[in-house]
Design a protein around this motif. Structure first.
Motif, PDB file in Angstrom:
ATOM      1  N   LEU A  20      -7.321  21.979  -9.075  1.00 27.40           N
ATOM      2  CA  LEU A  20      -6.114  21.827  -9.486  1.00 27.40           C
ATOM      3  C   LEU A  20      -5.248  23.204  -9.971  1.00 27.40           C
ATOM      4  O   LEU A  20      -4.026  23.211 -10.046  1.00 27.40           O
ATOM      5  CB  LEU A  20      -5.888  20.883 -10.786  1.00 27.40           C
ATOM      6  N   GLY A  21      -5.987  24.149 -10.102  1.00 25.63           N
ATOM      7  CA  GLY A  21      -5.303  25.331 -10.335  1.00 25.63           C
ATOM      8  C   GLY A  21      -6.130  26.668 -10.251  1.00 25.63           C
ATOM      9  O   GLY A  21      -6.064  27.635  -9.323  1.00 25.63           O
ATOM     10  N   LYS A 123       3.389  26.674  -4.607  1.00 23.33           N
ATOM     11  CA  LYS A 123       3.719  25.430  -5.376  1.00 23.33           C
ATOM     12  C   LYS A 123       4.236  25.771  -6.828  1.00 23.33           C
ATOM     13  O   LYS A 123       5.147  25.189  -7.317  1.00 23.33           O
ATOM     14  CB  LYS A 123       2.433  24.568  -5.348  1.00 23.33           C
ATOM     15  N   LEU A 124       3.682  26.816  -7.368  1.00 19.99           N
ATOM     16  CA  LEU A 124       4.179  27.283  -8.600  1.00 19.99           C
ATOM     17  C   LEU A 124       5.451  27.667  -8.757  1.00 19.99           C
ATOM     18  O   LEU A 124       6.138  27.434  -9.502  1.00 19.99           O
ATOM     19  CB  LEU A 124       3.348  28.183  -9.494  1.00 19.99           C
ATOM     20  N   VAL A 125       5.779  28.458  -7.968  1.00 16.61           N
ATOM     21  CA  VAL A 125       7.139  28.967  -7.648  1.00 16.61           C
ATOM     22  C   VAL A 125       8.338  27.946  -7.430  1.00 16.61           C
ATOM     23  O   VAL A 125       9.122  27.937  -8.158  1.00 16.61           O
ATOM     24  CB  VAL A 125       7.134  29.868  -6.134  1.00 16.61           C
ATOM     25  N   PHE A 128       8.336  26.545 -10.976  1.00 17.20           N
ATOM     26  CA  PHE A 128       9.052  27.440 -11.783  1.00 17.20           C
ATOM     27  C   PHE A 128      10.689  27.432 -11.411  1.00 17.20           C
ATOM     28  O   PHE A 128      11.661  27.359 -12.548  1.00 17.20           O
ATOM     29  CB  PHE A 128       8.952  28.916 -11.643  1.00 17.20           C
ATOM     30  N   LYS A 129      10.917  27.435 -10.032  1.00 14.76           N
ATOM     31  CA  LYS A 129      12.568  27.505  -9.955  1.00 14.76           C
ATOM     32  C   LYS A 129      13.136  26.174 -10.225  1.00 14.76           C
ATOM     33  O   LYS A 129      14.351  25.980 -10.556  1.00 14.76           O
ATOM     34  CB  LYS A 129      12.417  27.602  -8.281  1.00 14.76           C
ATOM     35  N   ALA A 130      12.350  25.159 -10.422  1.00 13.51           N
ATOM     36  CA  ALA A 130      12.807  23.767 -10.660  1.00 13.51           C
ATOM     37  C   ALA A 130      12.847  23.481 -11.885  1.00 13.51           C
ATOM     38  O   ALA A 130      13.892  22.803 -12.821  1.00 13.51           O
ATOM     39  CB  ALA A 130      11.941  22.706 -10.011  1.00 13.51           C
ATOM     40  N   ILE A 145       2.626  36.433  -7.220  1.00 10.70           N
ATOM     41  CA  ILE A 145       3.538  35.303  -7.168  1.00 10.70           C
ATOM     42  C   ILE A 145       4.485  35.613  -6.304  1.00 10.70           C
ATOM     43  O   ILE A 145       5.786  36.043  -6.253  1.00 10.70           O
ATOM     44  CB  ILE A 145       4.025  34.840  -8.452  1.00 10.70           C
ATOM     45  N   PRO A 146       4.231  35.468  -4.832  1.00  9.58           N
ATOM     46  CA  PRO A 146       5.312  35.751  -3.705  1.00  9.58           C
ATOM     47  C   PRO A 146       6.349  34.662  -4.082  1.00  9.58           C
ATOM     48  O   PRO A 146       6.187  33.325  -4.285  1.00  9.58           O
ATOM     49  CB  PRO A 146       4.743  35.334  -2.266  1.00  9.58           C
TER      50      PRO A 146
END
Length: 166
Positions: A20-21, A123-125, A128-130, A145-146
């Motif tokens: 999961l991470g 997926k993290l990006v 973060f943006k949401a 973190i691209p």
């Protein structure tokens, strides 16, 4: 019987975290301190640690006068984190959520800490943006973190830490 249950559940949560991470890998003390320094934590801020592990970063955050919110899937790591918070006297500035950070809304965060593997970063990006406000600072241990604006990178021993903003 209890020992078998303990080791079975410990193994289960370690494998679950890997899928999961990221696996439970504590940050080195010098790396943790550098991450906190680069985040420039201010009194009253709310800092989220995604995959907070044994809570060592949560304690450093709380010592700066901020509220530390850890999200951790491994209940054994959470137990260690609570003991650490209690022993250091930071119990009131630390909140640890038992769960998967993919399912927890992090919109209240002023800053975020993550130590995730490269395959989860895209997926993290999106998360973060949401969920985060523009210009929210994010620090990553070891992995870039691209898709976010990199503000700074720093080598600490053999490790790299990266500071970003949304």
């Amino acid at each position: 019987m209890f020992i078998s249950f303990f080791f079975a559940t410990l193994l289960f949560f370690m494998v679950l975290a890997l899928f999961l991470g990221a696996p439970l890998v504590p940050s080195k003390k010098v790396t943790s301190e550098a991450m906190i320094r680069l985040l420039n934590i201010k009194h009253g801020e709310i800092i989220y640690d995604l995959g907070s592990g044994d809570g060592r970063l949560l304690t450093l955050i709380a010592q700066k006068g901020a509220t530390a919110v850890g999200i951790e899937i491994n209940p054994y790591a959470i137990l260690i984190g609570w003991v650490r918070a209690l022993v250091t006297g930071n119990i009131f500035n630390i909140k640890i959520i038992w769960g998967n950070y993919w399912w927890v809304n992090i919109a209240k965060a002023d800053k975020v800490i993550v130590y995730g593997l490269p395959h989860i970063m895209p997926k993290l990006v999106k998360k973060f943006k949401a969920e985060l406000r523009p210009k929210t600072k994010i620090i990553s241990n070891s992995f870039q973190i691209p898709g976010l604006i990199k503000i700074k990178e720093e080598k600490v021993g053999k490790d790299w830490i990266y500071l970003y903003q949304v």
